[in-house]
Design a protein around this motif. Sequence first.
Motif, short mmCIF file in Angstrom:
data_model
loop_
_atom_site.label_atom_id
_atom_site.label_comp_id
_atom_site.label_asym_id
_atom_site.label_seq_id
_atom_site.Cartn_x
_atom_site.Cartn_y
_atom_site.Cartn_z
N CYS A 124 75.31 27.24 5.14
CA CYS A 124 76.59 27.66 5.23
C CYS A 124 77.58 27.20 4.37
CB CYS A 124 76.35 27.78 6.55
SG CYS A 124 75.43 29.05 7.18
N LEU A 125 77.50 25.81 4.61
CA LEU A 125 78.76 25.29 3.19
C LEU A 125 78.31 25.41 2.26
CD1 LEU A 125 80.01 22.12 5.35
CD2 LEU A 125 80.26 24.33 5.61
N MET A 126 77.38 25.56 1.58
CA MET A 126 77.48 25.34 0.16
C MET A 126 77.20 27.07 -0.64
SD MET A 126 73.00 23.03 0.39
CE MET A 126 73.05 23.52 -1.58
N ASN A 127 76.95 27.79 0.75
CA ASN A 127 77.06 29.45 -0.25
C ASN A 127 78.00 29.79 0.59
OD1 ASN A 127 74.13 30.09 -1.00
ND2 ASN A 127 73.44 28.67 0.13
N HIS A 128 78.73 28.94 1.27
CA HIS A 128 80.52 29.65 2.03
C HIS A 128 80.14 31.13 2.78
CE1 HIS A 128 82.45 27.20 -0.99
NE2 HIS A 128 81.61 28.35 -1.99
N ILE A 129 78.87 31.11 3.60
CA ILE A 129 78.68 32.23 5.00
C ILE A 129 79.10 30.96 6.16
CG2 ILE A 129 76.82 33.77 5.95
CD1 ILE A 129 75.14 31.97 3.49
N LYS A 130 80.17 32.38 6.64
CA LYS A 130 80.58 32.26 8.21
C LYS A 130 79.07 31.89 8.96
CE LYS A 130 84.86 34.13 7.50
NZ LYS A 130 86.06 34.90 8.30
N LEU A 131 79.37 30.99 9.48
CA LEU A 131 78.43 30.30 10.64
C LEU A 131 78.54 31.47 12.41
CD1 LEU A 131 75.77 29.23 11.87
CD2 LEU A 131 76.38 26.97 12.49
N ILE A 132 78.25 32.05 13.25
CA ILE A 132 78.28 32.57 14.29
C ILE A 132 77.06 31.95 14.89
CG2 ILE A 132 77.76 34.39 15.83
CD1 ILE A 132 79.09 36.37 13.90
N SER A 133 77.10 31.07 16.06
CA SER A 133 76.00 30.28 16.62
C SER A 133 76.06 31.28 18.44
CB SER A 133 76.47 29.01 16.77
OG SER A 133 76.32 28.58 15.98
N HIS A 134 74.88 32.33 19.09
CA HIS A 134 75.42 32.43 19.84
C HIS A 134 74.13 31.51 20.67
CE1 HIS A 134 74.84 36.60 21.22
NE2 HIS A 134 74.79 36.46 22.16
N SER A 135 74.36 31.47 22.01
CA SER A 135 73.49 30.84 23.34
C SER A 135 73.16 31.61 23.64
CB SER A 135 74.72 29.33 23.81
OG SER A 135 73.41 28.89 25.04
N HIS A 136 71.48 31.73 23.97
CA HIS A 136 70.88 32.24 25.31
C HIS A 136 70.45 31.78 25.98
CE1 HIS A 136 70.92 36.18 22.94
NE2 HIS A 136 71.72 35.47 21.76
N ASN A 137 70.54 30.70 26.50
CA ASN A 137 69.61 29.87 27.41
C ASN A 137 70.99 28.74 28.05
OD1 ASN A 137 67.42 30.47 29.03
ND2 ASN A 137 65.88 29.38 27.34
N GLY A 138 70.73 28.33 29.55
CA GLY A 138 71.78 27.63 30.54
C GLY A 138 70.30 26.97 30.42
N GLY A 139 69.64 25.98 30.14
CA GLY A 139 68.98 24.91 29.68
C GLY A 139 67.82 24.81 28.70
N GLY A 140 67.22 23.83 28.57
CA GLY A 140 66.16 23.49 28.14
C GLY A 140 65.62 22.41 28.22
#
Length: 382
Positions: A124-140
């Motif tokens: 993402c940094l290399m290509n100047h893309i914004k990262l959206i991180s989306h959490s879908h779990n309450g554990g693992g």
Amino acid sequence: YIYGCYNLNKDILINMKKRILVIGLTERMGGVETFIYNTTRFSNKGKYEYDFLVHGTDHAVFQNEINEFYGNGNHFYFIPSFKKKPLNAIKALLLFYKNNGNKYDFVHLETGAASELVYVFPFCLMNHIKLISHSHNGGGYSPIINSVFRPLLNLYSSTKLACSVEASNWLFGSKNINKVKIINNGIDTNRFQFNEKSRKRIRKQYQLDNDTFVIGHIGRFSEQKNHDFLIKIFSEVKRLRPNSKLLLLGVGELQSSIRKQVKLMNLDKDVIFCDLKSNTQDYYSAFDVFVMPSLYEGLPVVGIEAQSEGLPCFFSSNISNLIKITDNANIIPLTDNAKKWANKIVSVSNIINSRKNYAGIVSDKGFSIESTVKELEKIYGV
């Protein structure tokens, strides 16, 4: 001249589209996969277009449906699993981002594991893309690995999303809760509303008469979903209501061991393994109650769908309190034994006529897919 202007305007419109690369689809049917499919299907494809990077497999659930939705070629790219073949995965990622990185405005990482960052960073940094991180779990299963990757994920995510506070704390850490936006796991409430004809058809298919008390569960056969305890609960329900049946929808790595457990407990005539079904809305209508004693969850889509169908629902207290959308949602601690769960389950009075009103309630509470897509598109911008 007119033809040239038309083509120019068409190109401008195409270039104005927001292009989003989504990471989160797998070859399996699950809550995250369903969420991704629904948000894609209800998006404005004139303004937003999704591609999908899938790892560890050569096919994905909903692949055909999504390509058909866009009708303009392939939207799926497949690479090896970083865990199983790290060198092959790195080579594939380098090639993919080299050929496609300049197309995307955002990478939308939809996950329950911070280690999924390996499919994004440093590309993402290399290509100047914004990262959206989306959490879908309450554990693992890997809290240590999750904590190792968490600082990097927090640092490089331009936007942090989660389906619940529990999901936010798991992926981003509790100290970052004020930097995370909670996005509801919206559903298609028009699809998930009680249908009496569907109820009769499914119950007839499985030879269940009107007096049969049908407990339903939809979920992957994995440790997280706690099927072992669910079977014990059902065994106690059978003592109280001998005319009960348990319908299990889903597949997974623990399915064979659960089948063995059912047989050992002499419940094989009463527990019905339905495997995967695409018409889950019909099964909700056939159920009398929905039971989900999960060890952990973010905000389970199936729990929202079940409430939209007007089902009395019983959730473990390990699931976010956000799941209590309607008055039909009951929260029970996992510290309560199977007998206590059973007593509460059989005490419900399921009035069929009232079930038709709940889809509207779920929608009004902000859990329609339309509301969710609007929230996402605000983040993407126009």
